[in-house]
Scaffold this active site. Structure first.
Site, PDB file in Angstrom:
ATOM      1  N   LYS A 276     -77.124  11.786-115.951  1.00 42.42           N
ATOM      2  CA  LYS A 276     -76.148  11.836-114.875  1.00 42.42           C
ATOM      3  C   LYS A 276     -76.155  13.193-114.184  1.00 42.42           C
ATOM      4  O   LYS A 276     -75.684  13.344-113.066  1.00 42.42           O
ATOM      5  CB  LYS A 276     -74.726  11.637-115.438  1.00 42.42           C
ATOM      6  CG  LYS A 276     -74.491  10.434-116.258  1.00 42.42           C
ATOM      7  CD  LYS A 276     -73.019  10.490-116.786  1.00 42.42           C
ATOM      8  CE  LYS A 276     -72.980   9.870-118.125  1.00 42.42           C
ATOM      9  NZ  LYS A 276     -71.646  10.002-118.749  1.00 42.42           N
ATOM     10  N   GLY A 277     -76.653  14.207-114.880  1.00 41.03           N
ATOM     11  CA  GLY A 277     -76.467  15.585-114.422  1.00 41.03           C
ATOM     12  C   GLY A 277     -77.007  15.868-113.031  1.00 41.03           C
ATOM     13  O   GLY A 277     -76.483  16.734-112.327  1.00 41.03           O
TER      14      GLY A 277
ATOM     15  N   ASP B  63     -85.471  21.846-119.662  1.00 39.75           N
ATOM     16  CA  ASP B  63     -85.187  22.643-120.853  1.00 39.75           C
ATOM     17  C   ASP B  63     -86.419  22.561-121.769  1.00 39.75           C
ATOM     18  O   ASP B  63     -87.404  23.256-121.545  1.00 39.75           O
ATOM     19  CB  ASP B  63     -83.910  22.072-121.480  1.00 39.75           C
ATOM     20  CG  ASP B  63     -83.347  22.925-122.591  1.00 39.75           C
ATOM     21  OD1 ASP B  63     -83.967  23.917-122.972  1.00 39.75           O
ATOM     22  OD2 ASP B  63     -82.261  22.586-123.098  1.00 39.75           O
TER      23      ASP B  63
ATOM     24  N   LYS C  31     -85.466  26.523-117.438  1.00 45.53           N
ATOM     25  CA  LYS C  31     -85.416  27.486-118.550  1.00 45.53           C
ATOM     26  C   LYS C  31     -86.798  27.507-119.196  1.00 45.53           C
ATOM     27  O   LYS C  31     -87.014  26.861-120.230  1.00 45.53           O
ATOM     28  CB  LYS C  31     -84.402  27.007-119.609  1.00 45.53           C
ATOM     29  CG  LYS C  31     -82.954  27.276-119.316  1.00 45.53           C
ATOM     30  CD  LYS C  31     -82.151  26.842-120.557  1.00 45.53           C
ATOM     31  CE  LYS C  31     -80.677  26.973-120.358  1.00 45.53           C
ATOM     32  NZ  LYS C  31     -79.935  26.421-121.520  1.00 45.53           N
TER      33      LYS C  31
ATOM     34  N   PHE D 103     -76.320  28.758-122.366  1.00 40.72           N
ATOM     35  CA  PHE D 103     -75.775  27.411-122.171  1.00 40.72           C
ATOM     36  C   PHE D 103     -74.958  27.384-120.886  1.00 40.72           C
ATOM     37  O   PHE D 103     -73.960  28.094-120.754  1.00 40.72           O
ATOM     38  CB  PHE D 103     -74.916  26.983-123.358  1.00 40.72           C
ATOM     39  CG  PHE D 103     -74.598  25.516-123.294  1.00 40.72           C
ATOM     40  CD1 PHE D 103     -75.528  24.583-123.726  1.00 40.72           C
ATOM     41  CD2 PHE D 103     -73.400  25.068-122.746  1.00 40.72           C
ATOM     42  CE1 PHE D 103     -75.262  23.226-123.630  1.00 40.72           C
ATOM     43  CE2 PHE D 103     -73.126  23.715-122.654  1.00 40.72           C
ATOM     44  CZ  PHE D 103     -74.057  22.791-123.098  1.00 40.72           C
ATOM     45  N   VAL D 104     -75.408  26.562-119.938  1.00 44.35           N
ATOM     46  CA  VAL D 104     -74.751  26.526-118.631  1.00 44.35           C
ATOM     47  C   VAL D 104     -74.117  25.163-118.365  1.00 44.35           C
ATOM     48  O   VAL D 104     -74.599  24.134-118.837  1.00 44.35           O
ATOM     49  CB  VAL D 104     -75.725  26.888-117.484  1.00 44.35           C
ATOM     50  CG1 VAL D 104     -76.061  28.361-117.509  1.00 44.35           C
ATOM     51  CG2 VAL D 104     -76.994  26.048-117.528  1.00 44.35           C
TER      52      VAL D 104
ATOM     53  N   ASP E  76     -72.999  19.363-118.091  1.00 44.30           N
ATOM     54  CA  ASP E  76     -71.783  19.187-118.893  1.00 44.30           C
ATOM     55  C   ASP E  76     -71.863  19.880-120.246  1.00 44.30           C
ATOM     56  O   ASP E  76     -72.937  20.209-120.736  1.00 44.30           O
ATOM     57  CB  ASP E  76     -71.527  17.700-119.134  1.00 44.30           C
ATOM     58  CG  ASP E  76     -72.502  17.107-120.153  1.00 44.30           C
ATOM     59  OD1 ASP E  76     -73.726  17.291-119.976  1.00 44.30           O
ATOM     60  OD2 ASP E  76     -72.044  16.483-121.126  1.00 44.30           O
TER      61      ASP E  76
HETATM   62  C1  PRP Z   1     -80.267  16.909-119.504  1.00 43.69           C
HETATM   63  C2  PRP Z   1     -80.851  17.122-118.131  1.00 43.69           C
HETATM   64  C3  PRP Z   1     -82.264  16.624-118.277  1.00 43.69           C
HETATM   65  C4  PRP Z   1     -82.585  16.922-119.716  1.00 43.69           C
HETATM   66  C5  PRP Z   1     -83.420  18.152-119.791  1.00 43.69           C
HETATM   67  O1  PRP Z   1     -79.806  15.600-119.586  1.00 43.69           O
HETATM   68  O2  PRP Z   1     -80.159  16.420-117.152  1.00 43.69           O
HETATM   69  O3  PRP Z   1     -82.352  15.227-118.046  1.00 43.69           O
HETATM   70  O4  PRP Z   1     -81.346  17.140-120.387  1.00 43.69           O
HETATM   71  O5  PRP Z   1     -83.691  18.471-121.137  1.00 43.69           O
HETATM   72  P1  PRP Z   1     -85.136  18.511-121.757  1.00 43.69           P
HETATM   73  O6  PRP Z   1     -86.017  19.267-120.807  1.00 43.69           O
HETATM   74  O7  PRP Z   1     -84.902  19.238-123.059  1.00 43.69           O
HETATM   75  O8  PRP Z   1     -85.614  17.112-121.980  1.00 43.69           O
HETATM   76  P2  PRP Z   1     -78.774  15.085-120.692  1.00 43.69           P
HETATM   77  O9  PRP Z   1     -79.544  14.357-121.767  1.00 43.69           O
HETATM   78  O10 PRP Z   1     -77.899  16.197-121.129  1.00 43.69           O
HETATM   79  O11 PRP Z   1     -77.967  13.962-119.919  1.00 43.69           O
HETATM   80  P3  PRP Z   1     -76.945  14.092-118.696  1.00 43.69           P
HETATM   81  O12 PRP Z   1     -77.765  14.505-117.488  1.00 43.69           O
HETATM   82  O13 PRP Z   1     -76.380  12.721-118.557  1.00 43.69           O
HETATM   83  O14 PRP Z   1     -75.903  15.131-119.059  1.00 43.69           O
END
Ligand code: PRP
Length: 181
Positions: free
Chosen positions: A42-43, A102, A130, A151-152, A158
């Site tokens: 969702k982010g 990430d 990152k 952590f942002v 979120d």
């Molecule tokens: C976060 C972000 C990316 C992923 C990146 O999603 O939106 O999709 O993590 O991380 P990675 O490079 O370690 O794979 P999250 O799973 O937190 O879901 P959200 O967007 O619904 O919060």
């Protein structure tokens, strides 16, 4: 919104200025063809809607849900699609829109999944990167900001589903941050 646990890292003005630059650049890089912007839920929803409006050309938009387990902790994060696309990507120029890269596990997996759908091209736009956290290789064509390993939250990101609606990117500090991934 003011909260003593939140320290602004990237202001709303900085975010919006950078998105305008990215919109200009991406529009120039895709002078022709059907451009499909794929938002990863969702982010990335906040970045997606602002970036789409910063584009100087017509775009298609679609949404995809991904769930990842074990990411950032091991190199064997298990990834699956929880919501698939509504429209075909065959022959399309595809731009994956993410809020943050990430470990790279999510996007590394997604590139393989979407490549099988025979698009003409696939690139990635990510608001935040990152690089020091990377476990899997990912080439990000359009990066908003490279940030350190902190952590942002905010602008879609979120902590336990909170803080997504902040209009800036903030570092979460204090005891809550200690329990964050
Ligand atoms: C976060 C972000 C990316 C992923 C990146 O999603 O939106 O999709 O993590 O991380 P990675 O490079 O370690 O794979 P999250 O799973 O937190 O879901 P959200 O967007 O619904 O919060």
């Amino acid at each position: 919104m003011t909260d003593p646990k939140l320290r602004v890292l990237i202001s709303s003005e900085q975010i919006q200025a950078r998105i305008k630059e990215l919109g200009d650049q991406i529009s120039k890089d895709y002078p022709a063809g059907n451009l499909h912007m794929i938002c990863i839920l969702k982010g990335a929803t906040f970045f997606m809607t602002d970036l789409a409006r910063a584009m100087k050309r017509d775009v298609f938009i679609d949404f995809m849900g991904i769930s990842t387990y074990g990411k950032g902790k091991t190199s064997s994060g298990e990834v699956r699609v929880t919501k698939d696309l509504d429209i075909s990507l065959e022959g399309a120029e595809v731009l994956i829109v993410e809020d943050i890269v990430d470990s790279g596990i999510t996007l590394n997996y997604l590139m393989h999944v979407l490549d099988q759908r025979r698009p003409h091209s696939i690139r990635i736009a990510a608001l935040l990167d990152k690089p020091e956290r990377r476990l899997r290789p990912v080439h990000v064509s359009y990066v908003g900001f490279q940030i350190p390993d902190q952590f942002v939250v905010g602008y879609g990101l979120d902590y336990d589903e909170r803080y997504r609606n902040l209009d800036s990117i903030c570092v979460l500090e204090g005891p809550e941050a200690a329990g964050a991934p």
